[in-house]
Design an enzyme around this catalytic site. Sequence first.
Site, mmCIF file in Angstrom:
data_model
loop_
_atom_site.group_PDB
_atom_site.id
_atom_site.type_symbol
_atom_site.label_atom_id
_atom_site.label_comp_id
_atom_site.label_asym_id
_atom_site.label_seq_id
_atom_site.Cartn_x
_atom_site.Cartn_y
_atom_site.Cartn_z
ATOM 1 N N HIS A 13 0.887 1.163 -13.196
ATOM 2 C CA HIS A 13 1.622 -0.058 -13.546
ATOM 3 C C HIS A 13 3.121 0.277 -13.623
ATOM 4 O O HIS A 13 3.494 1.310 -14.189
ATOM 5 C CB HIS A 13 1.126 -0.611 -14.889
ATOM 6 C CG HIS A 13 1.832 -1.863 -15.276
ATOM 7 N ND1 HIS A 13 1.552 -3.087 -14.686
ATOM 8 C CD2 HIS A 13 2.854 -2.085 -16.137
ATOM 9 C CE1 HIS A 13 2.366 -4.003 -15.194
ATOM 10 N NE2 HIS A 13 3.159 -3.430 -16.077
ATOM 11 N N ASN A 69 -5.397 3.063 -12.821
ATOM 12 C CA ASN A 69 -4.435 2.098 -12.272
ATOM 13 C C ASN A 69 -3.032 2.615 -12.525
ATOM 14 O O ASN A 69 -2.806 3.394 -13.455
ATOM 15 C CB ASN A 69 -4.621 0.748 -12.984
ATOM 16 C CG ASN A 69 -3.673 -0.320 -12.455
ATOM 17 O OD1 ASN A 69 -3.463 -0.441 -11.243
ATOM 18 N ND2 ASN A 69 -3.086 -1.095 -13.348
ATOM 19 N N ASN A 104 1.436 3.057 -2.590
ATOM 20 C CA ASN A 104 0.676 3.995 -3.442
ATOM 21 C C ASN A 104 -0.564 4.507 -2.712
ATOM 22 O O ASN A 104 -0.929 5.670 -2.851
ATOM 23 C CB ASN A 104 0.276 3.312 -4.758
ATOM 24 C CG ASN A 104 1.402 3.327 -5.768
ATOM 25 O OD1 ASN A 104 1.713 4.366 -6.345
ATOM 26 N ND2 ASN A 104 2.046 2.174 -5.964
ATOM 27 N N ASP A 124 -4.195 -4.129 -18.195
ATOM 28 C CA ASP A 124 -3.305 -2.993 -18.509
ATOM 29 C C ASP A 124 -3.497 -2.467 -19.929
ATOM 30 O O ASP A 124 -2.541 -2.023 -20.572
ATOM 31 C CB ASP A 124 -1.823 -3.392 -18.304
ATOM 32 C CG ASP A 124 -1.543 -3.888 -16.898
ATOM 33 O OD1 ASP A 124 -2.149 -3.358 -15.953
ATOM 34 O OD2 ASP A 124 -0.709 -4.803 -16.749
ATOM 35 N N GLY A 178 0.777 -1.235 0.000
ATOM 36 C CA GLY A 178 0.000 0.000 0.000
ATOM 37 C C GLY A 178 0.807 1.282 0.000
ATOM 38 O O GLY A 178 0.318 2.310 0.463
HETATM 39 C C1 GRF Z 1 2.925 -1.135 -7.637
HETATM 40 O O1 GRF Z 1 4.140 -1.440 -8.242
HETATM 41 C C2 GRF Z 1 1.870 -0.874 -8.681
HETATM 42 O O2 GRF Z 1 2.391 -0.306 -9.828
HETATM 43 C C3 GRF Z 1 1.343 -2.231 -8.973
HETATM 44 O O3 GRF Z 1 1.344 -2.893 -7.737
HETATM 45 C C4 GRF Z 1 2.343 -2.332 -6.898
HETATM 46 C C5 GRF Z 1 1.697 -1.936 -5.605
HETATM 47 O O4 GRF Z 1 2.645 -1.439 -4.698
HETATM 48 N N1 GRF Z 1 0.073 -2.161 -9.631
HETATM 49 P P1 GRF Z 1 2.175 -0.784 -3.336
HETATM 50 O O5 GRF Z 1 1.357 -1.841 -2.591
HETATM 51 O O6 GRF Z 1 1.372 0.422 -3.667
HETATM 52 O O7 GRF Z 1 3.431 -0.438 -2.612
#
Ligand code: GRF
Length: 207
Positions: free
Chosen positions: A109, A107, A14, A150, A12
């Site tokens: 990626h 999303n 992000n 994606d 988490g």
């Molecule tokens: C990230 O690399 C994102 O791009 C991908 O999953 C990962 C999640 O990372 N979709 P986090 O849990 O947000 O650290």
Amino acid sequence: MKKIAVFASGSGSNLQNLIDACEKREVNGKIELVISSNKNAFSLKRAKTHNIPAFIFEKKDYNNLEEMHDKIIELLEKYKIDLICLAGYMFILSKNIVEKYTCKIINVHPSLIPAFCGKGYYGLKVHEAVINYGAKITGATVHFVDEGADTGAIILQECLTVNPDDTPATLQKRVLEIEHRIYKKAVRLFCDDKLKITGRNVKIVNG
Ligand code: GRF
């Protein structure tokens, strides 16, 4: 102010980045709920720390993904969600939710789509593939979500150079910094109604 749901099944980072951006008013939105497909996800702890309601939806409790996403839709409607941010959610969204929230799901990626993306490209596997292929640049992409893996229209991308001594772990760390930067920016643009979508083309208006 837009009402945001974040789907985060992993660590988490992000999610945290978006929570911080909303709390600092860098984004004209509020995270109303967090959804995870993994009851042990650290993202759930992050939500709790910030008093954000969090819900776990495990596939084993439903006959199929469509049915699980129907239940999720009920929750999203209850919270009057305007924007869904996927941030390490473990499933490809089924048709019902994608149709209901067309151009309202985004999303992030960890590669430059259309390279190193799609089914099987997640976590360190993405960065391993970049190194094994010998690619000289990689990066991150924020995109709208459609029914594919994606494949939705690209909102923002940023690249970096792959160094000869990079490992999947070092690349992941550097790409994650880009993810946090461009995801926050894309969410800010969405919340300010500055994204104009024509087919696969996303333009930033009055940016
Ligand atoms: C990230 O690399 C994102 O791009 C991908 O999953 C990962 C999640 O990372 N979709 P986090 O849990 O947000 O650290």
